[in-house]
Design a protein around this motif. Structure first.
Motif, mmCIF file in Angstrom:
data_model
loop_
_atom_site.group_PDB
_atom_site.id
_atom_site.type_symbol
_atom_site.label_atom_id
_atom_site.label_comp_id
_atom_site.label_asym_id
_atom_site.label_seq_id
_atom_site.Cartn_x
_atom_site.Cartn_y
_atom_site.Cartn_z
ATOM 1 N N GLU A 106 14.726 8.967 -24.558
ATOM 2 C CA GLU A 106 15.455 9.919 -25.411
ATOM 3 C C GLU A 106 15.369 11.324 -24.852
ATOM 4 O O GLU A 106 16.351 12.057 -24.786
ATOM 5 C CB GLU A 106 14.867 9.907 -26.836
ATOM 6 C CG GLU A 106 15.252 8.693 -27.661
ATOM 7 C CD GLU A 106 16.766 8.535 -27.773
ATOM 8 O OE1 GLU A 106 17.428 9.550 -28.051
ATOM 9 O OE2 GLU A 106 17.269 7.407 -27.537
ATOM 10 N N GLU A 107 14.170 11.644 -24.449
ATOM 11 C CA GLU A 107 13.932 13.009 -23.967
ATOM 12 C C GLU A 107 14.754 13.281 -22.706
ATOM 13 O O GLU A 107 15.397 14.318 -22.568
ATOM 14 C CB GLU A 107 12.446 13.203 -23.680
ATOM 15 C CG GLU A 107 12.090 14.664 -23.604
ATOM 16 C CD GLU A 107 10.602 14.925 -23.814
ATOM 17 O OE1 GLU A 107 10.107 15.881 -23.234
ATOM 18 O OE2 GLU A 107 9.961 14.151 -24.559
ATOM 19 N N ILE A 108 14.750 12.295 -21.786
ATOM 20 C CA ILE A 108 15.532 12.449 -20.545
ATOM 21 C C ILE A 108 17.007 12.654 -20.898
ATOM 22 O O ILE A 108 17.680 13.531 -20.351
ATOM 23 C CB ILE A 108 15.398 11.176 -19.653
ATOM 24 C CG1 ILE A 108 13.951 11.023 -19.190
ATOM 25 C CG2 ILE A 108 16.373 11.189 -18.500
ATOM 26 C CD1 ILE A 108 13.590 11.841 -17.983
ATOM 27 N N LYS A 109 17.462 11.810 -21.860
ATOM 28 C CA LYS A 109 18.879 11.874 -22.247
ATOM 29 C C LYS A 109 19.221 13.255 -22.786
ATOM 30 O O LYS A 109 20.186 13.895 -22.347
ATOM 31 C CB LYS A 109 19.169 10.821 -23.333
ATOM 32 C CG LYS A 109 20.065 9.690 -22.808
ATOM 33 C CD LYS A 109 20.637 8.935 -23.964
ATOM 34 C CE LYS A 109 20.014 7.565 -24.088
ATOM 35 N NZ LYS A 109 20.245 6.897 -25.340
ATOM 36 N N SER A 144 21.875 16.099 -21.446
ATOM 37 C CA SER A 144 23.148 16.095 -22.180
ATOM 38 C C SER A 144 23.745 17.496 -22.323
ATOM 39 O O SER A 144 24.920 17.673 -22.484
ATOM 40 C CB SER A 144 22.944 15.488 -23.571
ATOM 41 O OG SER A 144 22.139 16.360 -24.313
ATOM 42 N N GLY A 145 22.901 18.478 -22.234
ATOM 43 C CA GLY A 145 23.431 19.843 -22.294
ATOM 44 C C GLY A 145 23.672 20.354 -23.684
ATOM 45 O O GLY A 145 24.182 21.450 -23.851
ATOM 46 N N GLU A 146 23.285 19.561 -24.725
ATOM 47 C CA GLU A 146 23.580 20.028 -26.078
ATOM 48 C C GLU A 146 22.526 20.958 -26.684
ATOM 49 O O GLU A 146 22.785 22.163 -26.808
ATOM 50 C CB GLU A 146 23.842 18.840 -27.001
ATOM 51 C CG GLU A 146 25.278 18.381 -26.875
ATOM 52 C CD GLU A 146 25.470 17.043 -27.522
ATOM 53 O OE1 GLU A 146 24.691 16.725 -28.449
ATOM 54 O OE2 GLU A 146 26.385 16.320 -27.115
ATOM 55 N N PRO A 147 21.326 20.398 -27.003
ATOM 56 C CA PRO A 147 20.403 21.295 -27.712
ATOM 57 C C PRO A 147 19.940 22.437 -26.795
ATOM 58 O O PRO A 147 19.681 22.229 -25.613
ATOM 59 C CB PRO A 147 19.232 20.385 -28.063
ATOM 60 C CG PRO A 147 19.466 19.093 -27.392
ATOM 61 C CD PRO A 147 20.742 19.125 -26.649
ATOM 62 N N MET A 148 19.878 23.586 -27.380
ATOM 63 C CA MET A 148 19.531 24.742 -26.557
ATOM 64 C C MET A 148 18.026 25.021 -26.611
ATOM 65 O O MET A 148 17.592 26.085 -27.015
ATOM 66 C CB MET A 148 20.306 25.980 -27.060
ATOM 67 C CG MET A 148 21.784 25.875 -26.869
ATOM 68 S SD MET A 148 22.199 25.746 -25.128
ATOM 69 C CE MET A 148 21.847 27.405 -24.625
ATOM 70 N N THR A 149 17.259 24.045 -26.219
ATOM 71 C CA THR A 149 15.809 24.293 -26.193
ATOM 72 C C THR A 149 15.459 24.832 -24.805
ATOM 73 O O THR A 149 16.267 24.768 -23.880
ATOM 74 C CB THR A 149 15.029 22.987 -26.421
ATOM 75 O OG1 THR A 149 15.313 22.131 -25.319
ATOM 76 C CG2 THR A 149 15.401 22.332 -27.716
ATOM 77 N N GLU A 150 14.225 25.273 -24.699
ATOM 78 C CA GLU A 150 13.806 25.842 -23.412
ATOM 79 C C GLU A 150 13.729 24.796 -22.315
ATOM 80 O O GLU A 150 13.915 25.074 -21.144
ATOM 81 C CB GLU A 150 12.432 26.478 -23.578
ATOM 82 C CG GLU A 150 12.547 27.952 -23.803
ATOM 83 C CD GLU A 150 11.232 28.658 -23.700
ATOM 84 O OE1 GLU A 150 10.258 28.051 -23.228
ATOM 85 O OE2 GLU A 150 11.207 29.819 -24.115
ATOM 86 N N LYS A 151 13.399 23.511 -22.777
ATOM 87 C CA LYS A 151 13.239 22.441 -21.797
ATOM 88 C C LYS A 151 14.590 21.952 -21.280
ATOM 89 O O LYS A 151 14.654 21.257 -20.273
ATOM 90 C CB LYS A 151 12.506 21.265 -22.452
ATOM 91 C CG LYS A 151 11.008 21.413 -22.434
ATOM 92 C CD LYS A 151 10.426 20.098 -22.867
ATOM 93 C CE LYS A 151 8.962 20.206 -23.230
ATOM 94 N NZ LYS A 151 8.562 19.086 -24.049
ATOM 95 N N ASN A 152 15.653 22.267 -22.007
ATOM 96 C CA ASN A 152 16.958 21.743 -21.646
ATOM 97 C C ASN A 152 17.344 22.115 -20.219
ATOM 98 O O ASN A 152 17.188 23.256 -19.781
ATOM 99 C CB ASN A 152 17.995 22.297 -22.623
ATOM 100 C CG ASN A 152 19.345 21.699 -22.362
ATOM 101 O OD1 ASN A 152 20.037 22.173 -21.484
ATOM 102 N ND2 ASN A 152 19.682 20.649 -23.083
ATOM 103 N N MET A 153 17.867 21.107 -19.485
ATOM 104 C CA MET A 153 18.172 21.326 -18.072
ATOM 105 C C MET A 153 19.226 22.407 -17.873
ATOM 106 O O MET A 153 19.129 23.237 -16.975
ATOM 107 C CB MET A 153 18.643 20.022 -17.431
ATOM 108 C CG MET A 153 17.491 19.206 -16.892
ATOM 109 S SD MET A 153 17.897 17.496 -16.727
ATOM 110 C CE MET A 153 18.945 17.505 -15.336
ATOM 111 N N PHE A 154 20.229 22.404 -18.764
ATOM 112 C CA PHE A 154 21.289 23.407 -18.603
ATOM 113 C C PHE A 154 20.752 24.801 -18.866
ATOM 114 O O PHE A 154 21.084 25.745 -18.160
ATOM 115 C CB PHE A 154 22.474 23.071 -19.517
ATOM 116 C CG PHE A 154 23.270 21.936 -18.953
ATOM 117 C CD1 PHE A 154 24.313 22.176 -18.043
ATOM 118 C CD2 PHE A 154 22.976 20.623 -19.297
ATOM 119 C CE1 PHE A 154 25.016 21.120 -17.500
ATOM 120 C CE2 PHE A 154 23.682 19.585 -18.755
ATOM 121 C CZ PHE A 154 24.713 19.818 -17.848
#
Ligand code: GDP
Ligand code: MG
Length: 394
Positions: free
Chosen positions: A342-345, A349-359
Motif C-alpha cells: 500500500e505504501e509503495i502504491k 500515485s502522486g495523490e496524497p501530499m505527504t512529505e514521503k510522497n515521491m512527487f
C-alpha cells in the motif's frame, strides 16, 4: 593438590566465577570485557604444564606451536562426581573428551601449523580441581617453522595483545627460571599493557633446571626487587619430560614439588612466604580472580545498564514484533506485506501530499533542474552570438 585446595574459600568464590561463566556463555564477552585470567609465555616456557597441574587435565604437548587457538579452561569443583569434561567449539559440544583437544584445534585452525582466534572451551568438573577459569594462548614463537606463515610471530602477538590489553584481564606470565627473566618477551608485553603491574602475576617455572650460581638473582626477582609487580611472583616446579615419560601422576608430582622446595638451599624460604608451589598459585589465583571480579562488577553493571538502555530505546522506535503463535505470525506477515505494498502504491500515485510522497520529494529536484536550465540560457545565447560573429572570419 587433590581435594584440599582452599575448600574454606569455596563457598564465597563459586558464585562469582559462575556468574562470569554464565555471562560469558550468553555471549556478553563480545560486547563487554569480562574478568579473566590469561596465560601467556614463550613457547616451551611451561604454560601447559602449569595449567595441567592446576586442572588435572593432560593438555597436548609437543614441540613447536601446540596451542593453536585460545583454549578456555573452566575448572569447576563439584563434590561427589567423577572427573568429567566437555569440550565446546564452533558451537559444537563434545562430551567424549579424552583429555586431548587436538581434534578441535585442527578443525578450527586447520591441519598444520597456523593459528586462529576462535575460542575452544574445555569445562572440567571434578571434586579435585580449584574453581578457576583460565585462557591458554599460543606461545610466542620467533622463528616460523616449515609451513608457517612468515608473520606467525606477529599473528601470535596480535592475538595475545587482544586478550592482555583489556583492563579486566589478569595476565599470568610464565617464565622459565633458566632464562634471562627480565628480558622475556611475554613479560615485556605484559609491562607494555600494565606498566604498574597491577594485574600481572609472574610464574617462574623450571627451578630445577636453573643455571647454578644464578639462584640469588632469581630469588631477588621473586622477592619483587627487580621488576616490581603488585601481584608478585610465584615459583613452581612442574613435571619435566622424564617424569611425564615415566607417567608420574600429578599428585605425586605435587609431593615431589614440595620436597624439592623443602630441600632447596636457596628457595626453601619461598614455601613459608607462600611464593612457591602450584597449590599456593591455585589459592592466590582464585582469590585474585574473585577480587578482580568483585571490583569489576559495579562497572560491568553500569555498562550493561547503558547498553540495555540504548537497546530499549532502539526497540521503542520499532513497532510491536510478530505474535508468538504460528497462525498469528502468518496474519502479521500478510498484514505487514500488504501495508508495505500500500505504501509503495501511495508513494508513487502522486495523490496524497505527504512529505514521503515521491512527487512531493521530486518537486524540489524538478525545480532545481528548471533553475539550472534557466541559468544556462544566457550562455547559450552568448555562444550563438559569438559564433555568428566569428563566421565571416573562418
Ligand atoms: P608450553 O609450550 O609453554 O606449554 O610448555 P610445556 O608445558 O609444554 O613445557 C615444555 C617442556 O618443559 C615440557 O617438556 C615440560 O615437561 C618441561 N617442564 C615444564 N615445567 C617444568 C619444570 O618445572 N621442570 C622441568 N624440569 N621441566 C619442566
Ligand atoms: Mg603449551
Amino acid at each position: 593438590m587433590r581435594g584440599e585446595v582452599h575448600s574454606h574459600l569455596e563457598e564465597s568464590i563459586r558464585p562469582y566465577i559462575d556468574l562470569i561463566d554464565t555471562l560469558r556463555s550468553v555471549g556478553i564477552h563480545k560486547d563487554l570485557a569480562l574478568p579473566t585470567i590469561v596465560v601467556i609465555g614463550d613457547q616451551s616456557s611451561g604454560k601447559s604444564s602449569v595449567l595441567e597441574a592446576l586442572s588435572g587435565v593432560a593438555l597436548p604437548r609437543g614441540n613447536g606451536i601446540v596451542t593453536r587457538c585460545p583454549l578456555e579452561l573452566r575448572l569447576k569443583k563439584v563434590p561427589g562426581v567423577n572427573w568429567k569434561a566437555v569440550l565446546t567449539y564452533d558451537k559444537k559440544a563434545d562430551e567424549s573428551v579424552n583429555s586431548s583437544n587436538f581434534a578441535a584445534q585442527n578443525e578450527l585452525a586447520g591441519k598444520g601449523v597456523g593459528i586462529r582466534d576462535e575460542l575452544i572451551t574445555l569445562e572440567v568438573m571434578s571434586p579435585d580441581v580449584c574453581d578457576l577459569t583460565l585462557i591458554d594462548l599460543p606461545g610466542i614463537a620467533r622463528v616460523p617453522v616449515e609451513g608457517q606463515p612468515e608473520d606467525i610471530g606477529k599473528q601470535i602477538k596480535r592475538l595475545i595483545m587482544k586478550y592482555i590489553k583489556k583492563h579486566e584481564t589478569i595476565n599470568l606470565v610464565v617464565v622459565p627460571c633458566n632464562t634471562d627473566i627480565a628480558t622475556t618477551e611475554a613479560l615485556k608485553m605484559a609491562q607494555e599493557v600494565d606498566p604498574e603491574g597491577i594485574r600481572t602475576v609472574a610464574i617462574l617455572t623450571k627451578p630445577d633446571l636453573i643455571d647454578k650460581g644464578t639462584e640469588k638473582t632469581v630469588l631477588a626477582i621473586v622477592h619483587n626487587k627487580v621488576i616490581p609487580l603488585r601481584k608478585g611472583y610465584i615459583m613452581v616446579k612442574c613435571r619435566g619430560q622424564q617424569q611425564i615419560n615415566d607417567d608420574i601422576p600429578l599428585e605425586e608430582a605435587a609431593q615431589m614439588e614440595r620436597d624439592f622446595f623443602q630441600n632447596h638451599d636457596y628457595f626453601r624460604c619461598l614455601l613459608k612466604e607462600d611464593n612457591a608451589t602450584i597449590k599456593s598459585l591455585a589459592v592466590k589465583l582464585t582469590q585474585d580472580l574473585v577480587d578482580h571480579i568483585e571490583k569489576s562488577l559495579p562497572q560491568l553493571q553500569e555498562q550493561i545498564k547503558k547498553q540495555l538502555w540504548s537497546v530499549k530505546k532502539a526497540l521503542k522506535d520499532c513497532e510491536d514484533g510478530p505474535p508468538e503463535d504460528l497462525e498469528g505470525a502468518k496474519e502479521f506477515l500478510i498484514k505487514t506485506l500488504n501495508g508495505f505494498n500500500e505504501e509503495i502504491k501511495s508513494l508513487s500515485s502522486g495523490e496524497p501530499m505527504t512529505e514521503k510522497n515521491m512527487f512531493a520529494q521530486l518537486r524540489a529536484e524538478f525545480k532545481k533542474w528548471n533553475d539550472y536550465l534557466n541559468s544556462t540560457k544566457t550562455s547559450c545565447e552568448y555562444i550563438f552570438t559569438f559564433k555568428k560573429q566569428r563566421i565571416p572570419f573562418s
